[in-house]
Design a protein around this motif. Structure first.
Motif, PDB file in Angstrom:
ATOM      1  N   LEU A 194      10.381   2.557 -15.288  1.00 22.57           N
ATOM      2  CA  LEU A 194       8.978   2.588 -15.704  1.00 22.57           C
ATOM      3  C   LEU A 194       8.121   1.725 -14.798  1.00 22.57           C
ATOM      4  O   LEU A 194       7.037   2.140 -14.359  1.00 22.57           O
ATOM      5  N   LEU A 195       8.578   0.507 -14.508  1.00 23.23           N
ATOM      6  CA  LEU A 195       7.832  -0.374 -13.608  1.00 23.23           C
ATOM      7  C   LEU A 195       7.703   0.248 -12.220  1.00 23.23           C
ATOM      8  O   LEU A 195       6.610   0.265 -11.631  1.00 23.23           O
ATOM      9  N   THR A 196       8.802   0.781 -11.700  1.00 22.00           N
ATOM     10  CA  THR A 196       8.784   1.309 -10.342  1.00 22.00           C
ATOM     11  C   THR A 196       7.941   2.567 -10.246  1.00 22.00           C
ATOM     12  O   THR A 196       7.162   2.741  -9.299  1.00 22.00           O
ATOM     13  N   GLY A 197       8.072   3.456 -11.214  1.00 20.07           N
ATOM     14  CA  GLY A 197       7.255   4.662 -11.202  1.00 20.07           C
ATOM     15  C   GLY A 197       5.775   4.353 -11.260  1.00 20.07           C
ATOM     16  O   GLY A 197       4.967   4.978 -10.561  1.00 20.07           O
ATOM     17  N   ASN A 198       5.395   3.383 -12.071  1.00 23.83           N
ATOM     18  CA  ASN A 198       3.988   3.016 -12.143  1.00 23.83           C
ATOM     19  C   ASN A 198       3.517   2.343 -10.857  1.00 23.83           C
ATOM     20  O   ASN A 198       2.361   2.494 -10.455  1.00 23.83           O
ATOM     21  N   ALA A 199       4.404   1.587 -10.191  1.00 21.59           N
ATOM     22  CA  ALA A 199       4.036   0.998  -8.903  1.00 21.59           C
ATOM     23  C   ALA A 199       3.752   2.083  -7.876  1.00 21.59           C
ATOM     24  O   ALA A 199       2.884   1.926  -7.008  1.00 21.59           O
ATOM     25  N   MET A 200       4.466   3.203  -7.971  1.00 20.18           N
ATOM     26  CA  MET A 200       4.323   4.250  -6.970  1.00 20.18           C
ATOM     27  C   MET A 200       3.138   5.162  -7.225  1.00 20.18           C
ATOM     28  O   MET A 200       2.958   6.167  -6.527  1.00 20.18           O
ATOM     29  N   HIS A 201       2.291   4.807  -8.192  1.00 17.60           N
ATOM     30  CA  HIS A 201       0.961   5.424  -8.245  1.00 17.60           C
ATOM     31  C   HIS A 201       0.147   4.964  -7.042  1.00 17.60           C
ATOM     32  O   HIS A 201      -0.824   5.606  -6.662  1.00 17.60           O
ATOM     33  N   SER A 202       0.515   3.812  -6.467  1.00 24.36           N
ATOM     34  CA  SER A 202      -0.067   3.352  -5.207  1.00 24.36           C
ATOM     35  C   SER A 202       0.798   3.895  -4.067  1.00 24.36           C
ATOM     36  O   SER A 202       1.710   4.685  -4.279  1.00 24.36           O
ATOM     37  N   ASP A 203       0.532   3.436  -2.827  1.00 20.72           N
ATOM     38  CA  ASP A 203       1.345   3.873  -1.697  1.00 20.72           C
ATOM     39  C   ASP A 203       2.338   2.797  -1.271  1.00 20.72           C
ATOM     40  O   ASP A 203       2.876   2.853  -0.169  1.00 20.72           O
ATOM     41  N   LEU A 204       2.597   1.822  -2.152  1.00 19.88           N
ATOM     42  CA  LEU A 204       3.525   0.754  -1.807  1.00 19.88           C
ATOM     43  C   LEU A 204       4.961   1.178  -2.050  1.00 19.88           C
ATOM     44  O   LEU A 204       5.296   1.623  -3.157  1.00 19.88           O
ATOM     45  N   PRO A 205       5.845   1.042  -1.075  1.00 21.82           N
ATOM     46  CA  PRO A 205       7.265   1.313  -1.312  1.00 21.82           C
ATOM     47  C   PRO A 205       7.817   0.347  -2.353  1.00 21.82           C
ATOM     48  O   PRO A 205       7.336  -0.782  -2.485  1.00 21.82           O
ATOM     49  N   PRO A 206       8.836   0.762  -3.085  1.00 24.57           N
ATOM     50  CA  PRO A 206       9.326  -0.078  -4.185  1.00 24.57           C
ATOM     51  C   PRO A 206       9.972  -1.379  -3.736  1.00 24.57           C
ATOM     52  O   PRO A 206      10.118  -2.295  -4.536  1.00 24.57           O
ATOM     53  N   ASP A 207      10.353  -1.472  -2.450  1.00 25.04           N
ATOM     54  CA  ASP A 207      10.956  -2.705  -1.964  1.00 25.04           C
ATOM     55  C   ASP A 207       9.986  -3.549  -1.139  1.00 25.04           C
ATOM     56  O   ASP A 207      10.399  -4.462  -0.423  1.00 25.04           O
ATOM     57  N   SER A 208       8.678  -3.261  -1.247  1.00 28.19           N
ATOM     58  CA  SER A 208       7.692  -4.005  -0.469  1.00 28.19           C
ATOM     59  C   SER A 208       7.024  -5.082  -1.310  1.00 28.19           C
ATOM     60  O   SER A 208       6.864  -4.936  -2.537  1.00 28.19           O
ATOM     61  N   ALA A 209       6.620  -6.151  -0.658  1.00 31.37           N
ATOM     62  CA  ALA A 209       5.901  -7.222  -1.338  1.00 31.37           C
ATOM     63  C   ALA A 209       4.614  -6.679  -1.941  1.00 31.37           C
ATOM     64  O   ALA A 209       3.905  -5.881  -1.317  1.00 31.37           O
ATOM     65  N   GLY A 210       4.318  -7.110  -3.150  1.00 30.68           N
ATOM     66  CA  GLY A 210       3.094  -6.677  -3.832  1.00 30.68           C
ATOM     67  C   GLY A 210       3.275  -5.483  -4.737  1.00 30.68           C
ATOM     68  O   GLY A 210       2.435  -5.241  -5.613  1.00 30.68           O
ATOM     69  N   SER A 211       4.356  -4.717  -4.553  1.00 25.83           N
ATOM     70  CA  SER A 211       4.545  -3.548  -5.408  1.00 25.83           C
ATOM     71  C   SER A 211       4.831  -3.970  -6.850  1.00 25.83           C
ATOM     72  O   SER A 211       4.528  -3.228  -7.791  1.00 25.83           O
ATOM     73  N   GLY A 212       5.396  -5.164  -7.031  1.00 31.51           N
ATOM     74  CA  GLY A 212       5.654  -5.651  -8.387  1.00 31.51           C
ATOM     75  C   GLY A 212       4.384  -5.815  -9.191  1.00 31.51           C
ATOM     76  O   GLY A 212       4.346  -5.498 -10.390  1.00 31.51           O
ATOM     77  N   LEU A 213       3.328  -6.310  -8.537  1.00 29.39           N
ATOM     78  CA  LEU A 213       2.053  -6.490  -9.237  1.00 29.39           C
ATOM     79  C   LEU A 213       1.506  -5.149  -9.698  1.00 29.39           C
ATOM     80  O   LEU A 213       1.036  -5.022 -10.837  1.00 29.39           O
ATOM     81  N   PHE A 214       1.554  -4.126  -8.823  1.00 26.91           N
ATOM     82  CA  PHE A 214       1.042  -2.819  -9.202  1.00 26.91           C
ATOM     83  C   PHE A 214       1.838  -2.224 -10.345  1.00 26.91           C
ATOM     84  O   PHE A 214       1.271  -1.664 -11.293  1.00 26.91           O
ATOM     85  N   GLY A 215       3.172  -2.316 -10.255  1.00 24.81           N
ATOM     86  CA  GLY A 215       4.005  -1.767 -11.328  1.00 24.81           C
ATOM     87  C   GLY A 215       3.778  -2.472 -12.641  1.00 24.81           C
ATOM     88  O   GLY A 215       3.679  -1.844 -13.703  1.00 24.81           O
ATOM     89  N   TRP A 216       3.691  -3.794 -12.596  1.00 20.54           N
ATOM     90  CA  TRP A 216       3.429  -4.594 -13.799  1.00 20.54           C
ATOM     91  C   TRP A 216       2.060  -4.270 -14.377  1.00 20.54           C
ATOM     92  O   TRP A 216       1.913  -4.056 -15.585  1.00 20.54           O
TER      93      TRP A 216
END
Length: 529
Positions: A194-216
């Protein structure tokens, strides 16, 4: 029809959500404002049309609006007085794994936690801990995100809420890759997905810095305000903003493109339209236009510092989008009961599939098992199609090179269809009509969506904050006095929250206030001995 004025206090270029918010803010301040839009319909990437079958209302671009529902900017417009009503699906978002198992964010946090705990003991409490953290910071955080840089007041409130240690923990969360965030917080695969899928509404790869903020952020918005959609279609949101603007005395001109921002003596003084007409701006021009188009084409390099032109040459777009729309003769035949009743469904990948899909985008390959985001619009809003049917869309991201390759785009579309068919056997048998929006089609329909990029530029850290859209202050002011960047290429970036337009309007109003204060000081100095 009321003729468009030949001059106004401000001209706003582009009637996307940011342009509409900017126009409303200036009109509220008593300015005369002309809003100019190239398309025949206002809304930008907030538009609805019947493109599949009669009676099926399809959102052409964005469809669900957690950021709009949470945004203090849009909330303060009180659009419910101008025809806007929100609808919600029974379930917010579900991630469907390739094996048919699934995990959902329910409308109620306790219900979400109970389901997570059934899948992995302890994950329910971990989810509620995350929700409690969100409740603690959401008000100052959203204010900070939607405020021009530096967000001094909101930032200070955030620090007071969290304390020094809590603030350090939050900064760490903001910098984490979403994969690491999921590993640290949860034992089971469901909440991680769920966190990762929501992060990928942006263009950030799941292993990139900052993707955690978007997913959260997206996951907590889903749990807090849901993923609401306007009753009757996304167009209802744009129409409500336009109705509010005209009620405040604003003028809207659609169906004509701005060809140039006119600059005289180093200052923006108006715009020239494609038909040769000029509209003078006595105080400001605000552009809900992507940054490269605004500065390279509408303004011209001759009016810009060389250093700014060089910085803009490094501007990076977010990934292109491929979107499919369908009219179905019945509900989606999901294998997973948790997908029934969900407005948004993530599917196609498991834990490692996210990384594989991101790698395909990075290397320009067709993703064998793409990550697909799917919207069940009639499930969320019964007005979208005839009773017993379903209006559905799905999208996935591609690399820029692949988006320009016709065979690659079709192969990607076929991979999306296969992923959906595997998750919902018999889906294809229920299709009454299909409408494909290739990346080039998205740009044709909305020139700001260059090659199908929907967020006005990458969300990577090197093009955020003071680096958005280029090295500078991260503010809406531009190197041309009187010209303000009001689109998603400005901070805080993509998403329907209105902050880019609101910040531009605030800056324009503030600049006029500074001019008035300077004139008063000059007048008083002449009167005093």
């Amino acid at each position: 029809m009321t003729p468009t004025p030949s001059s106004a206090d401000a001209v706003v270029v582009g009637a996307g959500p940011n342009g509409l918010v900017a126009a409303n803010a200036l009109a509220d301040a008593g300015w005369s404002v002309v809003l100019v839009e190239a398309n025949e319909t206002v809304g930008g990437a907030v538009r609805t049309a019947e493109v599949t079958a009669p009676g099926f209302r399809n959102d052409l671009f964005s469809a669900f609006y957690p950021l709009a529902a949470a945004s203090p900017v849009i909330r303060d417009l009180h659009l419910e007085h101008h025809g806007l009503a929100w609808e919600q699906a029974p379930r917010v978002v579900t991630h469907v794994f390739p094996d048919g198992s699934a995990t959902a964010i329910e409308r109620n946090a306790e219900a979400t936690a109970a389901a997570l705990d059934d899948q992995a003991a302890g994950d329910g409490d971990a989810w509620l801990t995350m929700v409690a953290q969100w409740d603690q910071v959401k008000e100052p955080l959203l204010d900070a995100l939607f405020t021009p840089i530096p967000p001094v007041k909101a930032g200070a409130r955030l620090v007071r809420r969290l304390g020094t240690e809590g603030m350090l923990e939050f900064v760490r969360l903001a910098l984490l890759p979403v994969t690491r965030l999921g590993d640290e917080r949860f034992a089971g695969e469901g909440p991680r997905a769920l966190l990762t899928g929501n992060a990928m509404h942006s263009d950030l790869p799941p292993d990139s810095a900052g993707s955690g903020l978007f997913g959260w952020l997206m996951s907590m918005l889903a749990q807090d305000v849901g993923f609401p959609t306007p009753r009757g279609g996304a167009q209802s949101l744009a129409d409500a903003m336009a109705a509010r603007f005209t009620a405040a005395g604003g003028s809207v001109r659609t169906g004509v493109r701005v060809e140039a921002v006119e600059v005289r003596h180093g200052r923006a003084v108006g715009v020239r339209l494609a038909d040769g007409e000029r509209i003078a701006a006595r105080r400001a021009v605000l552009a809900d236009v992507d940054a490269p188009t605004l500065f390279h084409r509408l303004v011209g390099h001759e009016h810009l510092p060389e250093s700014y032109v060089r910085a803009l040459s490094r501007f990076q777009w977010d990934h292109p989008t491929l979107k499919l729309n369908w009219a179905l003769d019945g509900p989606v035949p999901w294998r997973s009961p948790e997908a029934v009743g969900a407005g948004t469904v993530h599917l196609g990948v498991g834990r490692h599939g996210f990384v594989d899909h991101a790698a395909s985008m990075a290397t320009g390959r067709v993703s064998r098992d793409p990550f697909v985001l799917l919207g069940q619009m009639t499930t969320a809003d019964a007005t979208r199609s005839p009773a017993g049917t379903e209006s559905v869309w799905a999208y996935s991201h591609l690399s820029h090179d692949l988006a320009r390759d016709e065979a690659g785009v079709e192969a990607s579309a076929e991979a999306m269809r296969r992923v959906i068919e595997e998750a919902a056997p018999g889906f294809s048998d229920r299709v009454l009509a299909e409408h494909v929006q290739r990346p080039a089609d998205l740009q044709t329909a909305n020139s700001n969506l260059v090659n199908g990029a929907i967020n006005g530029g990458t969300a990577h850290l090197h093009q955020q904050l003071v680096f958005r859209p280029a090295n500078g202050t991260g503010r809406p002011e531009t190197p041309v006095p009187g010209l303000y960047l009001a689109g998603a290429s400005a901070h805080p970036g993509g998403g329907v929250h209105g902050a880019c337009g609101w910040n531009a309007a605030r800056s324009a109003l503030g600049a006029q206030g500074a001019v008035r204060r300077q004139l008063l000081r000059t007048a008083w100095s002449r009167l005093l001995p």
